[in-house]
Every structure is written in C-alpha cells, then in structure tokens.
Design an enzyme around this catalytic site. Structure first.
Site, PDB file in Angstrom:
ATOM      1  N   GLU A 109       1.102  -1.324  -0.142  1.00 17.46           N
ATOM      2  CA  GLU A 109       0.022   0.479   0.158  1.00 17.46           C
ATOM      3  C   GLU A 109       0.926   0.864   0.083  1.00 17.46           C
ATOM      4  OE1 GLU A 109       0.216  -1.304   4.766  1.00 17.46           O
ATOM      5  OE2 GLU A 109      -1.158  -1.954   3.267  1.00 17.46           O
ATOM      6  N   TYR A 121       5.824   1.444  -9.091  1.00 19.02           N
ATOM      7  CA  TYR A 121       5.648   0.156  -8.737  1.00 19.02           C
ATOM      8  C   TYR A 121       4.750  -0.305 -10.622  1.00 19.02           C
ATOM      9  CZ  TYR A 121       5.784   1.215  -3.557  1.00 19.02           C
ATOM     10  OH  TYR A 121       6.197   1.669  -2.358  1.00 19.02           O
TER      11      TYR A 121
HETATM   12  C1  LIG Z   1       9.540   5.558  -4.966  1.00 24.22           C
HETATM   13  C2  LIG Z   1      11.694   5.414  -4.760  1.00 24.22           C
HETATM   14  C3  LIG Z   1      12.286   3.901  -4.252  1.00 24.22           C
HETATM   15  C4  LIG Z   1      11.847   5.615  -5.998  1.00 24.22           C
HETATM   16  O1  LIG Z   1      13.188   5.058  -6.817  1.00 24.22           O
HETATM   17  P1  LIG Z   1      13.994   6.032  -7.359  1.00 24.22           P
HETATM   18  O2  LIG Z   1      15.721   5.221  -7.891  1.00 24.22           O
HETATM   19  O3  LIG Z   1      14.689   6.876  -7.406  1.00 24.22           O
HETATM   20  O4  LIG Z   1      12.871   5.446  -9.239  1.00 24.22           O
HETATM   21  P2  LIG Z   1      13.717   5.015 -10.236  1.00 24.22           P
HETATM   22  O5  LIG Z   1      14.646   6.161 -10.948  1.00 24.22           O
HETATM   23  O6  LIG Z   1      13.894   3.514 -10.212  1.00 24.22           O
HETATM   24  O7  LIG Z   1      12.688   5.102 -11.268  1.00 24.22           O
HETATM   25  C5  LIG Z   1      11.460   4.449 -11.583  1.00 24.22           C
HETATM   26  C6  LIG Z   1       9.706   4.981 -12.001  1.00 24.22           C
HETATM   27  O8  LIG Z   1       9.673   6.204 -11.230  1.00 24.22           O
HETATM   28  C7  LIG Z   1       9.701   7.106 -11.964  1.00 24.22           C
HETATM   29  N1  LIG Z   1       9.669   8.026 -10.351  1.00 24.22           N
HETATM   30  C8  LIG Z   1      11.271   8.535  -9.851  1.00 24.22           C
HETATM   31  N2  LIG Z   1      11.332   9.333  -8.661  1.00 24.22           N
HETATM   32  C9  LIG Z   1      10.327  10.125  -9.281  1.00 24.22           C
HETATM   33  C10 LIG Z   1       9.810  11.190  -9.341  1.00 24.22           C
HETATM   34  N3  LIG Z   1       9.989  12.060  -7.776  1.00 24.22           N
HETATM   35  N4  LIG Z   1       8.328  11.340  -9.558  1.00 24.22           N
HETATM   36  C11 LIG Z   1       7.426  10.983 -10.947  1.00 24.22           C
HETATM   37  N5  LIG Z   1       7.977   9.773 -11.129  1.00 24.22           N
HETATM   38  C12 LIG Z   1       9.304   9.381 -10.365  1.00 24.22           C
HETATM   39  C13 LIG Z   1      10.979   7.233 -12.847  1.00 24.22           C
HETATM   40  O9  LIG Z   1      10.777   8.241 -13.907  1.00 24.22           O
HETATM   41  C14 LIG Z   1      10.386   5.955 -13.640  1.00 24.22           C
HETATM   42  O10 LIG Z   1      10.053   5.931 -14.154  1.00 24.22           O
HETATM   43  P3  LIG Z   1      10.147   5.627 -15.822  1.00 24.22           P
HETATM   44  O11 LIG Z   1      10.984   4.142 -16.338  1.00 24.22           O
HETATM   45  O12 LIG Z   1       8.898   6.147 -16.223  1.00 24.22           O
HETATM   46  O13 LIG Z   1      10.665   6.934 -15.393  1.00 24.22           O
HETATM   47  C15 LIG Z   1      12.340   6.924  -5.016  1.00 24.22           C
HETATM   48  O14 LIG Z   1      11.569   8.370  -5.396  1.00 24.22           O
HETATM   49  C16 LIG Z   1      12.112   7.132  -2.895  1.00 24.22           C
HETATM   50  O15 LIG Z   1      13.360   6.705  -1.888  1.00 24.22           O
HETATM   51  N6  LIG Z   1      11.041   7.396  -2.149  1.00 24.22           N
HETATM   52  C17 LIG Z   1      11.143   7.681  -0.772  1.00 24.22           C
HETATM   53  C18 LIG Z   1      10.770   7.149  -0.331  1.00 24.22           C
HETATM   54  C19 LIG Z   1       9.037   6.041  -0.363  1.00 24.22           C
HETATM   55  O16 LIG Z   1       8.596   7.104  -0.672  1.00 24.22           O
HETATM   56  N7  LIG Z   1       9.053   4.876  -0.737  1.00 24.22           N
HETATM   57  C20 LIG Z   1       7.891   4.729  -0.745  1.00 24.22           C
HETATM   58  C21 LIG Z   1       6.681   4.212   0.182  1.00 24.22           C
HETATM   59  S1  LIG Z   1       7.371   2.636   1.273  1.00 24.22           S
END
Ligand SMILES: CC(C)(COP(=O)(O)OP(=O)(O)OC[C@H]1O[C@@H](n2cnc3c(N)ncnc32)[C@H](O)[C@@H]1OP(=O)(O)O)[C@@H](O)C(=O)NCCC(=O)NCCS
Length: 151
Positions: A109, A121
């Site tokens: 979730e 996701y």
């Molecule tokens: C969610 C999270 C883990 C994603 O990790 P990341 O290494 O930045 O993600 P990736 O670089 O592998 O990107 C995966 C996809 O998400 C998208 N994405 C990543 N950051 C984004 C942002 N800030 N806004 C919109 N899309 C985003 C990427 O563009 C990619 O999609 P695409 O292939 O269509 O371009 C990271 O943003 C994070 O640590 N967030 C804070 C913690 C959190 O919210 N965790 C989830 C809840 S427990």
C-alpha cells in the site's frame, strides 16, 4: 553513476539503511529495533535487500511473507541517487527472489500522493487493486493497494 548491485542486507548495513530511511519523509518509518529484528530469527519470513554502489549503500527494500503472498513493507533510495533506476533495480530483484521462493503475489500500500512510488510500482507491473480510506495519519490520506500476481 557507477554500477549498482543488489544483495541481501546484513546487520552491518543497518546504519546506512536507517540513514536512507530518515532522509526520506515518505518512506515507512520504523524504530531501529524493528530493523535489528530483520536480522534475528524471529520466525517471520522477511527479506531485506540493499542496492550497493562503489562506495555506499544507495537504497533498500524490505518485504515479508504472509503465507505465499509477499508484502512490500518499505523501499527507499538515498535522495542523491533517486531517478537513476535504483528503485526499479531493487524492485526487480525483490520480484525475482520472491518468485524463486515460490511467492504467488507481491502486494503493498502507498499514499495516494506518492507519485514517485506509484510510478515505480506501475513500471514494475504492479496494478492498483483497491483503496483504504484514510489509512494514513499525519496527514490523513487514502492508501492505494497495489498487487502483482507472480504465477
Ligand atoms: C520511490 C523511490 C524508491 C523510487 O526510487 P528511484 O530510484 O528514484 O526510482 P527509479 O529511478 O528506479 O524510477 C522508477 C520510475 O519511477 C519514476 N520516478 C522516480 N522518481 C519520480 C518522481 N519524483 N516523480 C515522478 N516519477 C518518478 C521514474 O521516472 C521511473 O519511471 P520511468 O521509467 O517511467 O521513467 C524513491 O523516490 C524514494 O526513495 N522515495 C522516498 C521513499 C518512498 O516514498 N518510498 C515508497 C513508500 S514506502
């Protein structure tokens, strides 16, 4: 960015995991003792993976098994490393390992407003399968439920 490899977390990674969690307001926040329990034999089937760069841990993912279904409990990437595919790499590694372990489903979730996580996701093939009204507090917000069938 240099090559990243994903491996199972060990106790020595705990400090880096906590630092990344604390740097990300939208990550799930646990007490250090809850993370320590990851490395104890608590009878709960948990899997913690870290993404390791040349010099440091760049991210982590934690999931637990409920029967043959797995719940992704937390995933976070160091702020400087975000947007470079590390989260996608962690999630793919998790899916691979859950499949190998005979898992039939991955679910989670997420806050409706967490667009980065939702995108991550969706790109990994998870689909929205429900909503929990006002599931989160501070601020109150709905949770979206995602799942991916692995069979
Ligand atoms: C969610 C999270 C883990 C994603 O990790 P990341 O290494 O930045 O993600 P990736 O670089 O592998 O990107 C995966 C996809 O998400 C998208 N994405 C990543 N950051 C984004 C942002 N800030 N806004 C919109 N899309 C985003 C990427 O563009 C990619 O999609 P695409 O292939 O269509 O371009 C990271 O943003 C994070 O640590 N967030 C804070 C913690 C959190 O919210 N965790 C989830 C809840 S427990």
């Amino acid at each position: 960015m240099s090559a990243i490899s994903v491996r199972k977390a060990v106790l020595a990674d705990l400090r880096a995991i906590l630092k990344i969690e604390q740097a990300n307001a939208s990550a799930a926040h646990w007490n250090p003792s809850e993370y320590e329990r990851l490395f104890e034999d608590s009878g709960i089937q948990r899997l913690a993976l870290v993404a390791e760069g040349a010099n440091a841990i760049e991210g982590f993912v934690i999931a637990r098994e409920v029967a043959t279904e797995w719940e992704l409990e937390n995933i976070a990437v160091a702020p400087d490393g975000q947007g470079q595919g590390i989260g996608a790499g962690l999630l793919q590694a998790l899916v691979d390992r859950v499949r190998e372990a005979g898992g039939t489903k991955l679910m989670l979730e997420v806050r409706e407003s967490n667009l980065a996580a939702r995108r991550l996701y969706e790109r990994a093939g998870l689909e929205v399968c429900g909503r929990r009204k006002r599931y989160y507090q501070q601020p109150p917000e709905d949770a979206l439920l995602f799942e991916k069938k692995l069979t």
